[in-house]
Design an enzyme around this catalytic site. Structure first.
Site, PDB file in Angstrom:
ATOM      1  N   SER A 111       0.845  -1.191   0.000  1.00 21.80           N
ATOM      2  CA  SER A 111       0.000   0.000   0.000  1.00 21.80           C
ATOM      3  C   SER A 111       0.884   1.245   0.000  1.00 21.80           C
ATOM      4  O   SER A 111       1.663   1.434  -0.930  1.00 21.80           O
ATOM      5  CB  SER A 111      -0.955  -0.033   1.203  1.00 21.80           C
ATOM      6  OG  SER A 111      -1.957   0.950   1.086  1.00 21.80           O
ATOM      7  N   GLU A 204      -2.285  -2.847  -7.879  1.00 19.80           N
ATOM      8  CA  GLU A 204      -3.437  -3.030  -6.999  1.00 19.80           C
ATOM      9  C   GLU A 204      -3.840  -1.665  -6.463  1.00 19.80           C
ATOM     10  O   GLU A 204      -3.074  -0.702  -6.550  1.00 19.80           O
ATOM     11  CB  GLU A 204      -3.089  -3.979  -5.847  1.00 19.80           C
ATOM     12  CG  GLU A 204      -2.012  -3.477  -4.872  1.00 19.80           C
ATOM     13  CD  GLU A 204      -2.552  -2.583  -3.771  1.00 19.80           C
ATOM     14  OE1 GLU A 204      -3.746  -2.674  -3.432  1.00 19.80           O
ATOM     15  OE2 GLU A 204      -1.773  -1.761  -3.253  1.00 19.80           O
ATOM     16  N   HIS A 274      -5.262  -5.220  -1.332  1.00 22.14           N
ATOM     17  CA  HIS A 274      -5.977  -4.980  -0.080  1.00 22.14           C
ATOM     18  C   HIS A 274      -7.086  -6.008   0.160  1.00 22.14           C
ATOM     19  O   HIS A 274      -8.251  -5.676   0.379  1.00 22.14           O
ATOM     20  CB  HIS A 274      -6.562  -3.570  -0.079  1.00 22.14           C
ATOM     21  CG  HIS A 274      -5.557  -2.488   0.072  1.00 22.14           C
ATOM     22  ND1 HIS A 274      -4.705  -2.116  -0.952  1.00 22.14           N
ATOM     23  CD2 HIS A 274      -5.255  -1.691   1.118  1.00 22.14           C
ATOM     24  CE1 HIS A 274      -3.926  -1.120  -0.532  1.00 22.14           C
ATOM     25  NE2 HIS A 274      -4.246  -0.850   0.720  1.00 22.14           N
TER      26      HIS A 274
END
Length: 303
Positions: A111, A204, A274
């Site tokens: 992330s 992502e 996630h």
């Protein structure tokens, strides 16, 4: 030039948990500490844990100082980011990596930690894109956690993924690079920017509007990030948002629209991002992706 891999962890090694972005308390991290200790590791909770400055794990100076201390400490063999959120890019240009080549160690996270993964790769060092301590016990995340352990300890890793109708068949070999799409866009033109040419890119994201995913893909394409890819892995795009007037495409369809301009193999629904299924990928490690009617195979081709 080949990238440098830190030595695999051994039982008895010391690892640090830090918060370069969002805050995390010792109570929230206690279960993860137990897991790491069950792997035979000794855990240090950094100065940026159990403190807060609004959303952050302490102010910029606390977070910078903590990460720097763990980077410089030869006794620390891996640095695990407690969680993502936001904040790593606020401190990354203040970190000094000049001593890192003399004492390379694993840095792991995903992330917002995409910034650290890419910065290290720009300097020629491998790191791990994988599940973070705050998420070690999420239901359904057992495979993700085991993949992180195997990556840290240098054990063999092979991933197989079921077919997807948007997949494009083919075989590609190249170093793995990627992470959070919005972070990759943010890093363009900075000291943390990395070349994608000849590499396998994985993407992502979470909570992004569909038009925003398209806008970021336009940006990647216009900056040449897609042109010379060896291959593309499309991970989870969790909880996509839409406007009152629907955008009309799914995240996978948006990404495939730009991939269709080129001929590299593409694998969709790769288990990274996630979601509980967030398998560890070693950024900078050379891998081979094989996409066929049977699905996708990812295997590393060097140590």
């Amino acid at each position: 030039m080949p990238t440098t891999a830190p030595a695999p962890l051994q039982p008895g090694d010391q690892v640090a948990i830090v918060c370069p972005a969002r805050k995390a308390s010792h109570e929230e991290l206690a279960a993860a500490v137990t897991v790491l200790e069950s792997w035979g590791l000794r855990v240090v909770l950094g100065e940026s844990t159990n403190v807060e400055h609004h959303q952050f794990g302490g102010d910029d100076e606390i977070r910078r100082r903590d990460v720097q201390q763990q980077l410089d400490n030869p006794a620390i063999r891996a640095i695990l980011s407690a969680r993502g959120g936001y904040g790593t890019t606020r401190i990354i240009d203040s970190l000094d990596f000049s001593r890192f080549p003399q004492n390379p160690k694993w840095v792991a996270g995903f992330s917002d930690i995409t910034a650290l993964n890419c910065h290290l790769l720009a300097l020629g060092h491998q790191s791990i894109h994988g599940v973070m301590p705050l998420l070690f016990h999420q239901p359904g995340g057992e495979e993700s956690l085991e993949s992180l352990r195997r990556a840290l300890f240098g054990e063999p890793i092979v991933y197989t993924v079921v077919p997807h109708p948007l997949n494009r068949f083919g075989t590609a070999t190249g170093e793995l690079i990627g992470g959070n799409l919005s972070l990759l866009q943010t890093l363009t033109g900075t000291a943390s920017d990395v070349s994608t040419a000849g590499r396998i890119l994985f993407l992502e994201d979470i909570d992004e509007y569909l038009y925003s995913i398209d806008r970021m893909m336009v940006h990647l394409d216009r900056t040449g990030k897609l042109r010379n890819l060896a291959g593309l892995l499309v991970g989870h795009f969790t909880n996509p948002q839409d406007n009152t007037v629907p955008y009309g495409q799914t995240p996978n369809e948006i990404i495939q629209h730009y991939a269709n301009k080129y001929s590299f193999p593409v694998a969709h629904n790769f288990p990274v991002g996630h979601e509980p299924q967030n398998i560890a990928l070693i950024c900078g490690r050379e891998a081979r992706m094989t996409v066929t009617e049977s699905g996708t195979l990812i295997e590393y081709v060097e140590g």
